[in-house]
Design an enzyme around this catalytic site. Structure first.
Site: not given
Length: 719
Positions: A47, A93
C-alpha cells in the site's frame, strides 16, 4: 513494557517475506527492535511502497504544459489559468470498508480531503466509485447502506459537494468491495505547499487530533488478502470525526497564510511513520522524534502503536521556528493540538525516542528508498473468443431489463444522501454524467467524472484500460469541458499470480496509450492490490478520475432534450456486443472481446463536439447499454418521449466507442451535419424526441412506465 521477541511468525504477521526480512538485517546489520520491525512493515507494504507496481507506473505519461505537479506528492496539480490551479487525487479504502463499512468509507473520504487541503487547496468537489457484490449476497445490503451512509456522514458534515461517481454490482466483489474516493480543490498557483522538509534543526510539529490505537497496522492489512480471520482485523480500521477535520482544514489554511509552514504532510497510511519518513527523504534530511510529546487520547501507548497508528485528522509539519507563536495561536484558536515532537537533523537517520529510550534508529533514506521493487512474472491475458452468436431481443424488453438492473437503474437513493449543493457552486448535479462546479468568483467551471468498465478490462486489459480513459474523456466533453488531466485508482487481485499481474500490466499499457493520445496525463493516483478473499479476486478495476475545464459557463452543454429535437449519433456504429451490458444483464453472458478503442477517433470526435457545442442542446456519451440506454436516459431526464428508427439489437445495444448522442433542433441539426461533413466526422440522424412513448422500430412502451422502473430498480440493493 518488554517488547515481543522477533520470530518467523511475527515477521510474517507484519507482511514481510523471509527475503525482505533478510534485506532488513543486511541494511541495519542487526536484529530490528519491535518498533523498527513495525516501521519497516509500514514502509515496505504494498500500500505504501508500490513494490509490485512501481516498474509499470513509471511508464505512464505524467507531464504536460498544464501539469504543475505530477505523481509523488499528496495530490496532483493542474493549471487552470488566471493564477489558479486544481488539486486532485483518487484513493482506495477497500479493505477497511469491507470490514467496517461506515468508518471505512468515512475515513476514506477524510483521507482524500486531507491530501487536497494539505497542499493549500480548499476542497470544492468529491466523487466516489463503488463496487459491490451481487444484490442477493448476504453482505451486499449491509455494505451498500454502511458505505453510502459513511460517505454522506463524513462529506456532508465536512461541507464538500459530492458531484458524481459510479456504483456497480458483480459477484466478483462479493468478498471484497471497492470504495474509491476522489477529491478536488482550488489553490493559487503561487501558494502551493509541498512535503519536502528543508533546513537543519527545524521543529517537526504534530497538528490536529490526538493519537489513539485505531488503525494500528492498517496499511499492512490493506496489503493482504482476506480470509476467515477477517473479523479480527476490525481494530485496524480508523475512526473518523468530520467536524475535527473541518477545523483542521480551516486551521491549516489559516496557518499557511502566516508563512510558518516550511513543509507539510498528511498523516495517512502508516501515520506518523510514513509522513515523517517521506518529509525527510524528499528533503534529503534525517528526522528525530520524541514520542513523549505526541498528543495521545489513550493511556500507556507504546512507541510501536504511536508510530503505526492511523488515527484520523492529523498532519505533520516542518515549522519556521521564528513563527512558532503565531502558528501555535492558530491551532489553539481552532481547539486542535499543536505539539513540537521532533526536529530535522543533518544525519541520514530516523531516530525515535520514547521514555528516554531509543526505540528505533534507522537510516532514513535507505528505509524510504530501499523498499523491495519486484518485477513480478506476468502472462498476457489470452485473446477473447468472438461471440458465437449475436443475440436478438425485443428492444423494449432489452431496455426494460437494463433500467431495472441495479447496475443501470437510477442511483438517486445514493446521491440524494450526499450534499451536492453545499458551497453553492454546483452547476450540474449528480446522476446526469459529469458533475460541474463553478470556480468561485469567476465565470469558469470544472467538470469531474470517474469511469471504468471492469468486464472490458478482464476480457482485454489493454483495450479496457484505454476505454476507461476514453469514457472519462467523453463524459467531460459531453458537458462541453476541455479534458485536462486524470488520476487513477488501480484495483486488482493478487499480483503474485501471473495472470493477475498480466491484467495489471495490460491495463497500464492501455491507460498509458490513451492518456498520451488524449492529452490527459496521470497526475496522481493509487494502487490497491490483493483485493481477494479466499483466493478469489475481484474484476480488474482501474478506475479513472478525470477533470475538465470550462473557460466560461456559456460553454456548458447542460440543457435537456425538448419535444421536436432531432436525435443524432456522432461516431461510427458497428454494433459491438461483446462484453456488453445487454449480454451480461439479459443473457447472463460475459463473453466476447471488449470493444476496440480508436484513440484518433476519440480525439477527433471529442474536439468536434466541443467546437460545435453551440449547436447542441443536450449530449451524452454512448457506453454501457449503447444507443438504447443513452436515448432513454436523455428522454427520462427531459420527461419527453423518444422514437429511434432502428429496431435491431446490435445497432441499439452495441457499445462501439468514440460515440455521442446529441439532441438539437432541426436547424441546428442541419448545421451540425454540414460541420461534420467538413470535419470528416461521421454523424447519423437516429430519431426524434417527441411525445410520451419510448419507441424503437415497432416496439414501444410508455415513458412513464419505464421511468418508474428506472427510478425503483436500485431499491433491492439497499432495502
Amino acid at each position: 513494557m518488554d517488547e515481543p521477541k522477533i520470530t518467523e511468525d511475527l515477521i510474517a504477521a507484519h507482511g514481510l517475506s523471509p527475503d525482505e526480512y533478510a534485506l532488513i538485517l543486511e541494511i541495519i546489520g542487526r536484529e530490528p527492535t519491535f518498533t523498527e520491525l513495525g516501521i519497516f512493515s509500514a514502509m515496505w507494504n504494498e500500500h505504501c511502497s508500490y513494490k509490485s507496481s512501481k516498474k509499470w507506473l513509471r511508464t505512464l505519461p505524467t507531464e504536460g504544459p498544464q501539469v504543475i505537479c505530477g505523481p509523488g506528492e499528496n495530490a496532483g496539480i493542474v493549471d487552470i489559468g488566471d493564477g489558479q490551479c486544481v488539486v486532485f487525487k483518487m484513493e482506495s479504502h477497500n479493505h477497511p470498508s469491507y470490514i467496517e463499512p461506515y468508518q471505512g468509507a468515512a475515513t476514506g473520504v477524510g483521507g482524500i480531503l486531507r491530501d487536497v487541503f494539505t497542499m493549500g487547496a480548499r476542497p470544492i468537489a468529491a466523487m466516489n466509485s463503488l463496487s459491490f457484490g451481487e444484490i442477493d449476497h448476504p453482505k451486499t445490503r449491509t455494505l451498500v447502506n454502511g458505505v453510502v451512509e459513511g460517505i454522506g456522514g463524513y462529506g456532508n458534515c465536512f461541507g464538500v459537494p459530492n458531484v458524481g461517481g459510479e456504483v456497480r454490482f458483480h459477484p466478483a466483489y462479493n468478498g471484497n468491495c471497492l470504495v474509491n474516493a476522489f477529491a478536488a480543490g482550488l489553490a493559487d498557483t503561487d501558494k502551493i505547499f509541498y512535503s519536502a522538509a528543508s533546513g537543519i534543526g527545524m521543529p517537526v510539529v504534530y497538528l490536529g487530533a490526538k493519537t489513539g490505537r485505531d488503525g494500528v497496522g492498517g496499511a499492512t492489512m490493506a496489503s493482504a488478502e482476506f480470509d476467515d480471520t477477517i473479523e479480527e482485523k476490525r481494530p485496524t480500521v480508523q475512526v473518523g470525526d468530520p467536524f475535527t477535520e473541518k477545523r483542521l482544514m480551516e486551521a491549516t489554511l489559516e496557518l499557511m497564510k502566516t508563512g510558518a509552514v516550511i513543509s507539510i504532510q498528511d498523516m495517512g497510511a502508516a501515520g506518523l511513520t510514513c509522513s515523517a519518513v517521506e518529509m525527510g527523504d524528499k528533503g534529503g534530511l534525517g528526522v528525530k522524534l520524541n514520542l513523549d510529546a505526541v498528543p495521545q487520547r489513550e493511556e500507556h501507548m507504546t512507541a510501536y502503536e504511536m508510530m503505526l497508528s492511523e488515527s484520523q485528522e492529523r498532519m505533520l509539519m516542518v515549522l519556521n521556528p521564528e513563527l512558532e507563536a503565531e502558528a501555535r495561536a492558530v491551532f489553539e484558536k481552532w481547539d486542535l493540538d499543536f505539539a513540537i515532537v521532533g526536529e530535522t537533523i543533518a544525519e541520514d537517520r530516523f531516530l525515535i525516542l520514547h521514555g528516554n529510550e531509543v526505540k528505533a534508529d534507522l537510516p532514513l533514506a535507505t528505509l524510504s528508498g530501499s523498499a523491495p521493487e519486484y518485477d513480478r512474472p506476468w502472462v498476457e491475458t489470452p485473446a477473447a473468443e468472438p461471440l458465437a452468436d449475436v443475440p436478438q431481443i425485443d428492444p423494449i424488453d432489452g431496455l426494460r431489463a437494463l433500467v431495472t438492473s441495479p447496475n443501470y437503474a437510477a442511483k438517486q437513493w445514493v446521491y440524494e444522501q450526499y450534499d451536492h449543493m453545499v458551497m453553492a457552486d454546483t452547476v450540474r448535479a449528480p446522476g446526469l454524467g459529469a458533475g460541474v462546479v463553478r470556480v468561485h468568483g469567476t465565470d469558469k467551471a470544472l467538470a469531474f467524472t470517474s469511469d471504468v468498465t471492469p468486464r472490458y478490462v478482464k476480457a482485454n486489459p489493454v483495450e479496457g484500460g484505454k476505454q476507461a480513459v476514453a469514457e472519462a474523456y467523453r463524459n467531460l466533453t459531453s458537458v462541453g469541458a476541455k479534458p485536462l488531466a486524470t488520476t487513477d485508482n488501480l484495483n486488482f487481485g493478487n499480483p503474485e499470480k501471473p495472470e493477475i499481474m498480466g491484467q495489471f500490466v495490460g491495463a497500464i499499457k492501455g491507460i498509458g496509450e490513451a492518456v498520451a493520445a488524449l492529452d490527459v496525463p496521470i497526475v496522481s493516483g493509487n494502487v490497491s492490490l490483493y483485493n481477494e478473499t479466499d483466493g478469489t479476486g475481484i474484476l480488474p478495476t482501474p478506475t479513472i478520475g478525470a477533470v475538465g475545464l470550462l473557460d466560461s459557463l456559456d460553454d456548458l452543454i447542460g440543457g435537456i432534450a425538448r419535444d421536436g429535437h432531432v436525435a443524432m449519433v456522432i461516431g461510427e456504429t458497428e454494433g459491438h456486443l461483446g462484453q456488453s451490458a445487454l449480454l451480461a444483464e439479459v443473457f447472463n453472458r460475459e463473453e466476447g472481446d471488449a470493444p476496440h478503442v480508436d484513440l484518433d477517433a476519440e480525439k477527433k470526435h471529442g474536439d468536434f463536439v466541443r467546437d460545435n457545442r453551440t449547436l447542441i442542446k443536450a449530449c451524452s456519451d454512448l457506453s454501457d447499454g449503447g444507443l438504447a440506454l443513452a436515448a432513454f436516459e436523455m428522454a427520462e431526464a427531459s420527461d419527453v418521449g423518444v422514437t429511434l428508427d432502428a429496431d435491431d439489437t446490435p445497432t441499439l445495444f452495441g457499445e462501439d466507442q468514440a460515440r455521442y448522442l446529441v439532441a438539437c433542433n432541426f436547424d441546428e441539426a442541419e448545421a451540425l451535419m454540414v460541420a461534420a461533413g467538413q470535419a470528416g466526422v461521421p454523424i447519423t440522424t437516429v430519431g426524434r424526441f417527441t411525445g410520451d412513448m419510448v419507441r424503437m422500430g415497432s416496439s414501444e412502451a410508455p415513458l412513464s412506465e419505464l421511468a418508474h422502473a428506472f427510478r425503483t430498480g436500485f431499491d433491492a440493493a439497499h432495502r
